[in-house]
Design an enzyme around this catalytic site. Sequence first.
Site, short mmCIF file in Angstrom:
data_model
loop_
_atom_site.label_atom_id
_atom_site.label_comp_id
_atom_site.label_asym_id
_atom_site.label_seq_id
_atom_site.Cartn_x
_atom_site.Cartn_y
_atom_site.Cartn_z
N CYS A 61 0.85 -1.18 0.00
CA CYS A 61 0.00 0.00 0.00
C CYS A 61 0.89 1.23 0.00
O CYS A 61 2.03 1.20 0.45
CB CYS A 61 -0.94 0.02 1.20
SG CYS A 61 -0.12 0.07 2.80
N GLY A 75 0.85 5.83 -1.20
CA GLY A 75 0.11 7.07 -1.31
C GLY A 75 -0.87 7.10 -2.47
O GLY A 75 -1.69 8.00 -2.55
N ASP A 109 9.02 10.06 -4.31
CA ASP A 109 8.75 9.22 -3.14
C ASP A 109 9.70 8.02 -3.11
O ASP A 109 9.28 6.87 -2.93
CB ASP A 109 7.30 8.75 -3.14
CG ASP A 109 6.84 8.27 -1.75
OD1 ASP A 109 7.54 8.58 -0.76
OD2 ASP A 109 5.80 7.60 -1.67
#
Length: 457
Positions: free
Chosen positions: A180, A182, A298
Site C-alpha cells: 500500500c 500514497g 517518493d
Amino acid sequence: MDLSGNRLSGQIPESLRGLYFLSSFSVAYNNLQGPIPSGGQFDTFTSSSFEGNPGLCGSIVQRICPNAPGAAHSPTLPKRLNTKLIIGLVLGICSGTGLVITVLALWILSKRRIIPGGDTDKIELDTLSCNSYSGVHPQTDKDASLVMLFPNKTNEVKDLTIFELLKATDNFNQENIIGCGGFGLVYKAILADGTKLAVKKLSGDFGLMEREFKAEVEALSTAQHENLVSLQGYCVHEGFRLLIYSYMENGSLDYWLHEKENGPSQLDWQTRLKIARGASNGLAYMHQICEPHIVHRDIKSSNILLDDKFEAHVADFGLSRLILPYHTHVTTELVGTLGYIPPEYGQAWVATLRGDVYSFGVVMLELLTGKRPVDMSRPKTSRELVSWVQRLRSEGKQDEVFDPLLKGKGSDEEMLQVLDVACLCINQNPFKRPTIQEVVEWLKGVGTINRNQNKDP
C-alpha cells in the site's frame, strides 16, 4: 482502524472510502444506521467489522437497505467525530510519532479536498472489458474507453479480460494485498496459466481526465529499464483505474530490512551493495534518459522491489503525474514519506531531481545501518537516522553506524565508501548534492578505489 464499542451513532460517512491504505476496519458494536458504503476498501472488509449495529444495511451484512427518499443525505457521524479528525488521529497513531505528527497530519488534511459520497468504484462486469494492445486503437475503436493497453514490446499477458483479473485477485480480496502507498493498494494476481502480476488499484483525487490519464500512462510505459518495475498495462472506466505491473517475487527492500524475520541476516553486504547499485541505475534512467524526465518524489525502501535474484527495481515512478496536475519537471504538491523528505521541502514544497537524490541517500543509510529512517522506539538522540549518522560521523565514530550483521566480515572499507556517498546525498544544501549519475559512478567504483579519492562531504 478500530472504532468498535464507542457508542457511535448516525451513518458511516462515504468519505471514509478515501482511506485506501486501511487493511482492516471495524465499527462493530455501536449504534450506527443506514447503508454501509460500497467500493474502495469497503469491498474488502469482513462482515464482522459491522456486526452489533442492527440499523446498518447492505450486502455485506445481508440486510436490504430501504429505498427511502433522501437516504443519501441521512445524518453522518456526530461533529465531535469529524472525518478529518478521525483520519488525522489514525495517521498520527499509526506513524507512532505522537502529538506533533498528529497535528501535522490534521493540518495537511485540512488543506486537502475530501469529497463526501461520490461515485462508487464498483466494477460493472457487464460493460467493462479489457483487451490487449494488438488490434485495438484507443482513439478509433468503439469501446476505446474500456480498453486495457499493453504497450510494452515484451508482455507477460495477452487479451486479459476484467473477469480474468477479478478471478486472479479473488475480486480484490484483502488477503491478496501485497502493498500500500500514497496512490492505492497493490494486489497479487495469479492468472489461470500461473502468470503472476501486481495490480495497483489507484485511489485519490485525479488531476487528469480520462484521455489525459491514458496519455500519461502510455508515456510512463515507455520507461523501460532493467531496474524499473515494468508497467504491463492499465484499465480505465469512469472513476475506476488499474495499473498492471510485473510481479516481484521478493517484495520490497523495506520488508527484508525491517519486517521479515531474519530478513536482514539474509541480506549480506554484497547483496545490499547490488541493491544500491541497481536502484541508482533505475533512478538515473528516470532522471536523465527517459523522455520526459521523471521526478519520482517518493523514493524509499518500500518502493524498491526485489526480483527472485534480488535485483532492484524502482517502483511507483511517475504516479504523481497521474494523480496531480503536472506541467514541468518541478512540481508544487507535497508528496513523500516521513524520514525521506528533503529538508528544503519545509521552506518550499517543491519536488526536484536533487530531492530524489536526498531520499536515495536515506535508502543507502538504511542498507548500511539496518535501521528505519524514523524510529520513535529509540532514544530521542537517535530517532532520526539522518541526524544520528551525521552526528556520529562528525564525532569520528562512523564505524558505530553500521549494521552489526555486516561488521567484521571483510567489507568495512566498502561500507565506509558507501557511507561517504550517502552523506553527500543527504547534504542539507540541495545544490551541494551530487547528481544521481555521479552516485551511480561512485557506487560502481566501490571496492576498486581508495576511499580517500571520494569527494569529501
